[in-house]
Design a protein around this motif. Structure first.
Motif, PDB file in Angstrom:
ATOM      1  N   ASP A  18       6.002   9.374  -5.817  1.00 49.37           N
ATOM      2  CA  ASP A  18       6.961  10.394  -5.380  1.00 49.37           C
ATOM      3  C   ASP A  18       8.268  10.296  -6.157  1.00 49.37           C
ATOM      4  O   ASP A  18       8.843  11.318  -6.554  1.00 49.37           O
ATOM      5  N   ALA A  19       8.752   9.074  -6.365  1.00 46.78           N
ATOM      6  CA  ALA A  19       9.997   8.908  -7.128  1.00 46.78           C
ATOM      7  C   ALA A  19       9.833   9.359  -8.564  1.00 46.78           C
ATOM      8  O   ALA A  19      10.717  10.027  -9.132  1.00 46.78           O
ATOM      9  N   GLN A  20       8.705   9.048  -9.195  1.00 48.66           N
ATOM     10  CA  GLN A  20       8.473   9.469 -10.574  1.00 48.66           C
ATOM     11  C   GLN A  20       8.370  10.988 -10.681  1.00 48.66           C
ATOM     12  O   GLN A  20       8.923  11.588 -11.605  1.00 48.66           O
ATOM     13  N   VAL A  21       7.671  11.607  -9.743  1.00 41.59           N
ATOM     14  CA  VAL A  21       7.551  13.077  -9.760  1.00 41.59           C
ATOM     15  C   VAL A  21       8.918  13.722  -9.588  1.00 41.59           C
ATOM     16  O   VAL A  21       9.253  14.702 -10.281  1.00 41.59           O
ATOM     17  N   ALA A  22       9.745  13.193  -8.693  1.00 36.18           N
ATOM     18  CA  ALA A  22      11.080  13.753  -8.473  1.00 36.18           C
ATOM     19  C   ALA A  22      11.944  13.600  -9.726  1.00 36.18           C
ATOM     20  O   ALA A  22      12.661  14.534 -10.108  1.00 36.18           O
TER      21      ALA A  22
ATOM     22  N   ASP B 131       0.833  -1.217   0.000  1.00 35.57           N
ATOM     23  CA  ASP B 131       0.000   0.000   0.000  1.00 35.57           C
ATOM     24  C   ASP B 131       0.857   1.253   0.000  1.00 35.57           C
ATOM     25  O   ASP B 131       0.486   2.268  -0.613  1.00 35.57           O
ATOM     26  N   ARG B 132       1.978   1.199   0.670  1.00 34.89           N
ATOM     27  CA  ARG B 132       2.877   2.345   0.718  1.00 34.89           C
ATOM     28  C   ARG B 132       3.692   2.473  -0.565  1.00 34.89           C
ATOM     29  O   ARG B 132       4.117   3.580  -0.928  1.00 34.89           O
TER      30      ARG B 132
ATOM     31  N   LYS C 293      14.433   9.374  -2.912  1.00 36.31           N
ATOM     32  CA  LYS C 293      13.097   8.784  -3.041  1.00 36.31           C
ATOM     33  C   LYS C 293      13.147   7.485  -3.834  1.00 36.31           C
ATOM     34  O   LYS C 293      12.422   6.526  -3.518  1.00 36.31           O
ATOM     35  N   THR C 294      13.995   7.445  -4.832  1.00 39.14           N
ATOM     36  CA  THR C 294      14.130   6.214  -5.605  1.00 39.14           C
ATOM     37  C   THR C 294      14.739   5.099  -4.760  1.00 39.14           C
ATOM     38  O   THR C 294      14.313   3.933  -4.832  1.00 39.14           O
ATOM     39  N   THR C 295      15.718   5.453  -3.931  1.00 36.59           N
ATOM     40  CA  THR C 295      16.346   4.457  -3.057  1.00 36.59           C
ATOM     41  C   THR C 295      15.341   3.899  -2.060  1.00 36.59           C
ATOM     42  O   THR C 295      15.284   2.681  -1.820  1.00 36.59           O
ATOM     43  N   ILE C 296      14.547   4.780  -1.465  1.00 35.01           N
ATOM     44  CA  ILE C 296      13.531   4.325  -0.514  1.00 35.01           C
ATOM     45  C   ILE C 296      12.517   3.431  -1.207  1.00 35.01           C
ATOM     46  O   ILE C 296      12.127   2.372  -0.681  1.00 35.01           O
TER      47      ILE C 296
END
Length: 508
Positions: free
Chosen positions: A257-261, A249-250, A427-430
């Protein structure tokens, strides 16, 4: 005739009678010296605390009298009790108890390094973990699954659909309204027949199961152990499933968020014309390459200048070792040198007008003329090469001047770009770590890491656990009946003596 005497003397004269009490003595010592008759004393006799206290002063010989009077009843009750005990031992439904020793290791099997469930380190934590797992063994979930698996609701030992007359039936209450459900009744009876014992010095626990037959008790014990292991594995799988669903879900939000960044990074590059290859801006790479080209161009200018200067200085005497001298110029120079040597040699023999001398002079003049033409052409070529090298260097310098402003602007823009790239990278790493963890936990659901092992299986017991042996039940019945008879004899004796007149020291 009534005879009054001292209490001590009276007790010596009549050992079976009790001594004077304080109230009796005071009654005979009244100031008016009034003597009560036996009839008056009998009419006023009641059971009081003082009388009970005086009664407790009775000697053991009176007690033996009571017990001897009730000996027949005690023997009769002992025989009846022995018969009842023997009949119960023969007619009662037997019950067999089997035991299973289970090793409940609080630490699960270490399948992966960073497992979802941490390993208990402290002793107190290990004890609590093992105790929690042991509680699952007799939990409602395990017992309910055993009832369903062995169909205990159809077993009359655990659920009798035709019970005898109950209190509700005697009171006129509809028995079907309060009749328990078969599964619930079987579950309740099974819960009464199972128990667990923990060893204080180890993680070994003992499961005790009772049933009417040893085979049934063994089947129930084996089913409970298997269901217990499945329940522990199911609990861990459900926990892993909840964790995996929470991560999934997360994951959707983290992915967005990663795509937007990353889109912000690319949009910023397009807006500021920041192209990069291999993590480096194209402008920076171009400037690096331009610096290298300028260095090469400068070397070319130096080399062309040196070659031109060498040709100018050497003139027609340029040798083949000169870098700017052409092969034709060197060949003409060698040819002219050879003709000159022949001419000098012939001039020593012949005169100036000799045909050979004339021919050699003509040939030498022609070669010198060609040498001058070739020298002029070579100088012109060297000069052109020098001019081209200088022009190339100048063009590169101009281009470098134009690139500097662009590079400085790109460097300023790259500061903000690096911040955007760091945000996108974090964000991509997370997102990637959560994605990897979710996949790992999903696979973890399929692995049973519970460390529970049966070290002693259930075996048929040597004898029944209830009721005890027939001889023991008969002995217990005899003892209980005899004790009850003695108790009845004591009660009868006490009751009889309490209701007799309490004249102490009075002879009739």
């Amino acid at each position: 005739m009534s005879v009054f005497s001292d209490p001590s003397k009276t007790s010596q004269a009549n050992p079976a009678a009790r001594p004077f009490s304080r109230s009796d003595y005071e009654a005979f010592q009244r100031p008016n010296n009034t003597i009560k008759t036996v009839r008056d004393i009998e009419s006023t006799e009641t059971v009081t605390l003082d009388k009970i206290g005086d009664f407790l002063e009775l000697d053991f010989r009176r007690l033996f009298v009571w017990l001897r009077a009730g000996l027949a009843i005690a023997i009769l009750l002992a025989v009846i009790g022995g018969a009842i005990g023997g009949a119960y031992a023969i007619l009662a439904k037997p019950r067999y108890t089997v035991t299973t020793d289970i090793l409940i290791d609080p630490a699960n099997l270490q399948v992966v390094n960073n497992d979802l469930y941490s390993q208990p380190g402290q002793v107190d934590t290990q004890v609590l973990t093992a105790g929690s797992k042991l509680r699952v063994l007799t939990s409602g979930n395990v017992l309910a699954r055993v009832v369903d698996e062995l169909d205990l609701a159809s077993d009359k030992e655990f659920y009798d659909p035709t019970p005898g007359p109950s209190l509700s039936g005697l009171l006129g209450i509809n028995p079907t309204a309060s009749k328990p459900q078969p599964k619930l009744a079987a579950l309740e009876n099974l819960e009464k027949r199972v128990s667990t014992i923990s060893d204080e010095k180890s993680f070994v626990s003992t499961l005790q199961v009772s049933a009417e037959t040893a085979d049934k008790a063994i089947r129930i014990s084996e089913a409970m152990v298997k269901t217990f292991q499945d329940e522990l594995a199911k609990g861990e799988a459900e926990g892993a499933n909840r964790a995996a669903k929470a991560l999934e879900d997360r994951l959707g939000e983290l992915k967005r968020d990663a795509q937007v960044a990353e889109e912000k990074v690319e949009s910023y590059k397009r807006t500021h014309n920041l192209s990069s290859t291999n993590g480096q801006l194209v402008s920076a790479q171009t400037m690096t390459q331009l610096n290298s080209q300028i260095g090469d161009a400068q070397q070319n200018v130096y080399a062309a200048q040196a070659a031109y200067d060498a040709l100018v200085a050497a003139g027609a005497n340029a040798s083949t070792s000169d870098p700017a001298a052409s092969a034709a110029l060197a060949a003409l120079r060698d040819k002219a040198h050879s003709l000159q040597q022949q001419l000098d040699a012939m001039s020593m023999t012949y005169g100036r007008r000799h045909p050979t001398i004339v021919r050699l002079n003509a040939e030498l003049a022609a070669v010198n003329s060609q040498l001058k033409v070739e020298l002029a052409r070579t100088l012109q070529t060297a000069k052109a090469t020098l001019d081209k090298a200088k022009a190339s260097l100048a063009a590169l310098n101009d281009k470098m001047t134009d690139m500097k402003s662009d590079v400085f602007s790109d460097n300023e823009s790259q500061v903000a770009l690096r911040e955007l790239e760091r945000d996108a990278a974090s964000k991509t790493t997370i997102y990637e770590s959560f994605l990897s963890r979710a996949r790992q936990i999903t696979e973890r659901e399929q692995i049973d890491t519970t460390n529970v092992r049966v070290i002693s299986g259930a075996v048929p017991p040597p004898a029944r656990s209830w009721p005890p042996r027939t001889m023991l039940m008969v002995a217990l019945g005899l003892f209980a009946g005899f004790f009850l008879g003695m108790l009845v004899a004591l009660v009868r004796g006490i009751s009889r003596d309490l209701r007799q007149p309490s004249l102490v020291g009075v002879g009739l």
